[in-house]
Design a protein around this motif. Structure first.
Motif, PDB file in Angstrom:
ATOM      1  N   GLU A  96      32.867  44.975  22.532  1.00  0.00           N
ATOM      2  CA  GLU A  96      32.649  45.745  23.766  1.00  0.00           C
ATOM      3  C   GLU A  96      33.770  45.513  24.775  1.00  0.00           C
ATOM      4  O   GLU A  96      34.176  46.433  25.490  1.00  0.00           O
ATOM      5  CB  GLU A  96      31.281  45.380  24.371  1.00  0.00           C
ATOM      6  CG  GLU A  96      30.128  45.928  23.559  1.00  0.00           C
ATOM      7  CD  GLU A  96      28.786  45.302  23.899  1.00  0.00           C
ATOM      8  OE1 GLU A  96      27.757  45.877  23.547  1.00  0.00           O
ATOM      9  OE2 GLU A  96      28.760  44.194  24.503  1.00  0.00           O
ATOM     10  N   PHE A 149      36.505  47.655  23.559  1.00  0.00           N
ATOM     11  CA  PHE A 149      36.099  49.057  23.680  1.00  0.00           C
ATOM     12  C   PHE A 149      36.341  49.557  25.111  1.00  0.00           C
ATOM     13  O   PHE A 149      36.853  50.662  25.327  1.00  0.00           O
ATOM     14  CB  PHE A 149      34.618  49.153  23.298  1.00  0.00           C
ATOM     15  CG  PHE A 149      33.997  50.505  23.502  1.00  0.00           C
ATOM     16  CD1 PHE A 149      34.358  51.579  22.697  1.00  0.00           C
ATOM     17  CD2 PHE A 149      33.028  50.699  24.481  1.00  0.00           C
ATOM     18  CE1 PHE A 149      33.785  52.827  22.880  1.00  0.00           C
ATOM     19  CE2 PHE A 149      32.447  51.931  24.674  1.00  0.00           C
ATOM     20  CZ  PHE A 149      32.830  53.002  23.865  1.00  0.00           C
ATOM     21  N   LEU A 150      35.999  48.729  26.101  1.00  0.00           N
ATOM     22  CA  LEU A 150      36.211  49.150  27.495  1.00  0.00           C
ATOM     23  C   LEU A 150      37.696  49.198  27.836  1.00  0.00           C
ATOM     24  O   LEU A 150      38.129  50.011  28.658  1.00  0.00           O
ATOM     25  CB  LEU A 150      35.492  48.202  28.460  1.00  0.00           C
ATOM     26  CG  LEU A 150      33.970  48.277  28.471  1.00  0.00           C
ATOM     27  CD1 LEU A 150      33.393  47.382  29.564  1.00  0.00           C
ATOM     28  CD2 LEU A 150      33.490  49.708  28.682  1.00  0.00           C
ATOM     29  N   ALA A 151      38.470  48.326  27.189  1.00  0.00           N
ATOM     30  CA  ALA A 151      39.907  48.314  27.486  1.00  0.00           C
ATOM     31  C   ALA A 151      40.599  49.557  26.930  1.00  0.00           C
ATOM     32  O   ALA A 151      41.625  49.987  27.453  1.00  0.00           O
ATOM     33  CB  ALA A 151      40.546  47.059  26.907  1.00  0.00           C
ATOM     34  N   ALA A 152      40.019  50.147  25.870  1.00  0.00           N
ATOM     35  CA  ALA A 152      40.600  51.365  25.281  1.00  0.00           C
ATOM     36  C   ALA A 152      40.097  52.555  26.096  1.00  0.00           C
ATOM     37  O   ALA A 152      39.165  53.241  25.716  1.00  0.00           O
ATOM     38  CB  ALA A 152      40.206  51.491  23.824  1.00  0.00           C
ATOM     39  N   ARG A 153      40.745  52.760  27.254  1.00  0.00           N
ATOM     40  CA  ARG A 153      40.221  53.731  28.209  1.00  0.00           C
ATOM     41  C   ARG A 153      40.372  55.171  27.713  1.00  0.00           C
ATOM     42  O   ARG A 153      39.584  56.037  28.037  1.00  0.00           O
ATOM     43  CB  ARG A 153      40.953  53.550  29.535  1.00  0.00           C
ATOM     44  CG  ARG A 153      40.287  54.169  30.714  1.00  0.00           C
ATOM     45  CD  ARG A 153      41.093  53.985  31.975  1.00  0.00           C
ATOM     46  NE  ARG A 153      42.390  54.599  31.885  1.00  0.00           N
ATOM     47  CZ  ARG A 153      43.546  53.932  31.807  1.00  0.00           C
ATOM     48  NH1 ARG A 153      43.544  52.621  31.818  1.00  0.00           N
ATOM     49  NH2 ARG A 153      44.685  54.565  31.720  1.00  0.00           N
ATOM     50  N   ARG A 205      43.038  42.829  24.943  1.00  0.00           N
ATOM     51  CA  ARG A 205      42.600  43.964  25.771  1.00  0.00           C
ATOM     52  C   ARG A 205      43.786  44.731  26.327  1.00  0.00           C
ATOM     53  O   ARG A 205      43.741  45.942  26.488  1.00  0.00           O
ATOM     54  CB  ARG A 205      41.730  43.460  26.939  1.00  0.00           C
ATOM     55  CG  ARG A 205      40.301  43.261  26.584  1.00  0.00           C
ATOM     56  CD  ARG A 205      39.405  43.194  27.789  1.00  0.00           C
ATOM     57  NE  ARG A 205      39.938  42.354  28.856  1.00  0.00           N
ATOM     58  CZ  ARG A 205      39.179  41.737  29.745  1.00  0.00           C
ATOM     59  NH1 ARG A 205      37.884  41.848  29.688  1.00  0.00           N
ATOM     60  NH2 ARG A 205      39.727  41.013  30.687  1.00  0.00           N
TER      61      ARG A 205
END
Lengths: 341, 244
Positions: free
Chosen positions: B102, B105-109, B151
């Motif tokens: 997760e 996942f958030l870092a892959a904007r 990230r």
């Protein structure tokens, strides 16, 4: 885990199982079971348990938004109760307008009446919430003392507006026909409305749980509660996220207001302020910013209040405070402290 | 640095105040496109504040910050990040309640995680694959640092700002970091790295800037600084000996 694990991958069977903190969750069944010998009679205990769960879940509806608002932006909104009062009054007006539906013996029409009241309450409270955030909260970001004063002041003003619009007298809030009375199972009587409140509360908790754990939006909210700066440094605008959470929290508080009005069958302007104390106790017990903690805290407060109200009515005046003191002695940061940077 | 080429990041007379404290006293810094620039200096010299000011986490009270020629001094943090500038803070900024997956996942904007790129990252940081579905809070310090850097690598970025990545890490892990940053440089990413550990910095840096008292007091190539022990002693003083 040793440092070398960063270089050579550990074998899967060596991995430590993620420790889950079950103890606070277990408090709920423990409290329920402990209450049985204290109450003494099984039917009374069953009735009190359902009443406690219903009350707890309504408190959860109201408190969950506030705990996220605090977690995400460190905003202390002492005016959250106003959305409860507003929701209750919008709910009472909507229900009285739908007199045909509430008087009907059709369960579906009765449910639709409550649904419409809850929806209207949520929409109005959510909309007012957005305005409240813009006018009252935004100018005092980062200033805790001013937040307390300004949001409390906002609540007083809004209470007076409600008085002007709906009048000073308390309003009875009748439950629809098929939701009056109780289901009888043997000796056990369970109020129909309380059962509905339990179902609705659980459904909303489940929806919120899925949103926070399974969607990108939910992950961003959880990440923002832990480290707002880092979420922004990844390129997300936490401000918009916060406005959304504030509006959703206000809408849920409005829905909670309608449900609490129906629970008490009476609506007064003081309903918001009255609930505020409980809400703060619940989010402190749960751990500021934690939705799971808020859920467990709300159930504990609802159950304890009902059991103690029966066993030792005088003690009930401070049962919630007592519960908070005991839990903070055990876990000073609340049941599920949120890991902040 | 070739002065005829416009630097990717340029700070010009940047002052930063934090509350009543005047931290940066006119920082001039040019980070050339490509390569690794090391920002050295003793504790309290203003290195972290410089990175945070570039990210918009604190705002410059005077001076300009240009990225690729555009003034970004007034940008809010999310807008700075959207220029493809990634930031790895000193405290790592790990979301400890979220899993490793997760966090990435958030870092892959811009979209879903790219499997091939993840495999490339796992090549440097196998632990992340091993602990893929674990809560990040359970990782060791070195693994958290890896996750924090991963990230910043999960999508191609133009500039990486990294604050003291080697702090508190075992030498073996530091070696992994050197490999990972080297791979990013080869990919064409520009890196500005704050460091106290001169040994680590000298292995990785192409250019170097040294800060003291909220100003840049020296800028040049790393090779020149490494070759000149006298200059090292003068610029880095005690901090050099204690971190070797």
């Amino acid at each position: 885990m040793s440092m070398s694990a960063a270089i050579a991958p550990a074998k899967v069977e060596d991995l430590p199982a993620a420790p889950r903190d079950w103890l606070p969750i277990l408090l709920v069944p423990i409290l329920i079971l402990l209450a049985l010998p204290l109450v003494g009679s099984f039917p009374t205990w069953a009735t009190l348990t359902i009443a406690g769960l219903a009350m707890g879940l309504i408190i959860f509806l109201v408190a969950s938004g506030l705990t996220l608002v605090f977690g995400l932006m460190d905003v202390m909104n002492f005016g959250h109760g106003i959305f409860v009062a507003l929701g209750a009054f919008v709910g009472v007006t909507t229900i009285s307008m739908l007199g045909g539906w509430t008087a009907s013996s059709s369960f579906a029409l009765n449910l639709a009446a409550i649904g419409c009241a809850g929806l209207a309450a949520a929409v109005v409270a959510g909309t007012v919430g957005i305005a409240f955030e813009r006018v009252m909260v935004r100018p005092v970001y980062g200033l805790h003392l001013k937040q307390i004063l300004v949001t409390m002041g906002g609540m007083i003003v809004a209470e007076q507006v409600i008085l002007a619009l709906w009048g000073p007298e308390a309003r009875p809030m009748m439950r629809p026909a098929s939701l009056q009375g109780s289901f009888i199972f043997g000796d056990v009587a369970i109020e129909k409305f309380r059962l509905l409140a339990v179902c609705l509360g659980l459904a909303i908790f489940a929806a919120m749980f899925l949103l926070l754990n399974r969607t990108k939006l939910g992950l961003l909210i959880r990440a923002g509660v832990q480290d707002r700066e880092m979420v922004e440094a990844l390129g997300y605008r936490v401000r918009f996220l916060f406005i959304g959470v504030f509006a959703a929290g206000s809408a849920l508080a409005g829905l909670g207001g309608t449900m609490f009005g129906l629970y008490q069958e009476l609506v007064t302007t003081a309903i918001g302020a009255q609930m505020m104390v409980l809400i703060f106790i619940v989010i402190i017990i749960g751990g500021l910013g934690s939705v799971g903690g808020c859920f467990v805290g709300a159930l504990l407060v609802g159950l304890a209040s009902n059991y103690i109200g029966f066993v030792a009515p005088k003690v009930n005046l401070f049962s919630s405070i007592l519960l908070m003191v005991l839990i903070l002695l055990w876990r000073p940061q609340g049941l599920f402290p949120v890991a902040k940077r | 640095m070739n002065s005829s080429v416009q630097p990717l990041l340029a700070l010009d007379g940047v002052h930063t105040h934090i509350g009543p404290y005047h931290i940066l006293h006119g920082v001039d810094l040019a980070v050339a496109k490509g390569g690794i620039t090391m920002l050295l200096g003793r504790n309290g010299a203003g290195k972290t504040t410089t990175l945070r000011t570039v990210m918009g986490l604190w705002h410059a009270s005077a001076g300009t910050i240009r990225f690729d020629g555009n003034d970004i001094s007034e940008f809010a943090t999310p807008d700075v990040a959207r220029l493809d500038i990634a930031y790895v803070p000193e405290n790592m900024g790990i979301f400890s309640d979220l899993t490793v997956r997760e966090n990435l996942f958030l870092a892959a904007r811009k979209g879903p995680l790219d499997a091939a790129r993840l495999d490339w990252i796992f090549g440097f940081m196998p632990a992340l694959k091993t602990f893929w579905l674990q809560r990040a809070g359970l990782l060791s310090g070195g693994q958290k640092q890896m996750l924090s850097i991963a990230r910043a690598m999960v999508e191609p970025r133009r500039l990486l700002l990294v604050d003291e990545p080697s702090k508190g890490l075992a030498p073996a892990i530091i070696q992994n970091l050197i490999v990972a940053f080297g791979a990013l440089r080869d990919e064409g990413v520009t890196i500005l790295l704050v460091e106290q550990n001169f040994n680590f910095a000298s292995k990785l840096g192409d250019t170097v800037a040294v800060m003291d008292n909220g100003r840049v007091v020296h800028a040049g190539t790393m090779a020149a600084l490494v070759a000149d022990p006298e200059l090292q002693a003068r610029l880095l003083g005690l901090s050099l000996d204690s971190h070797q």
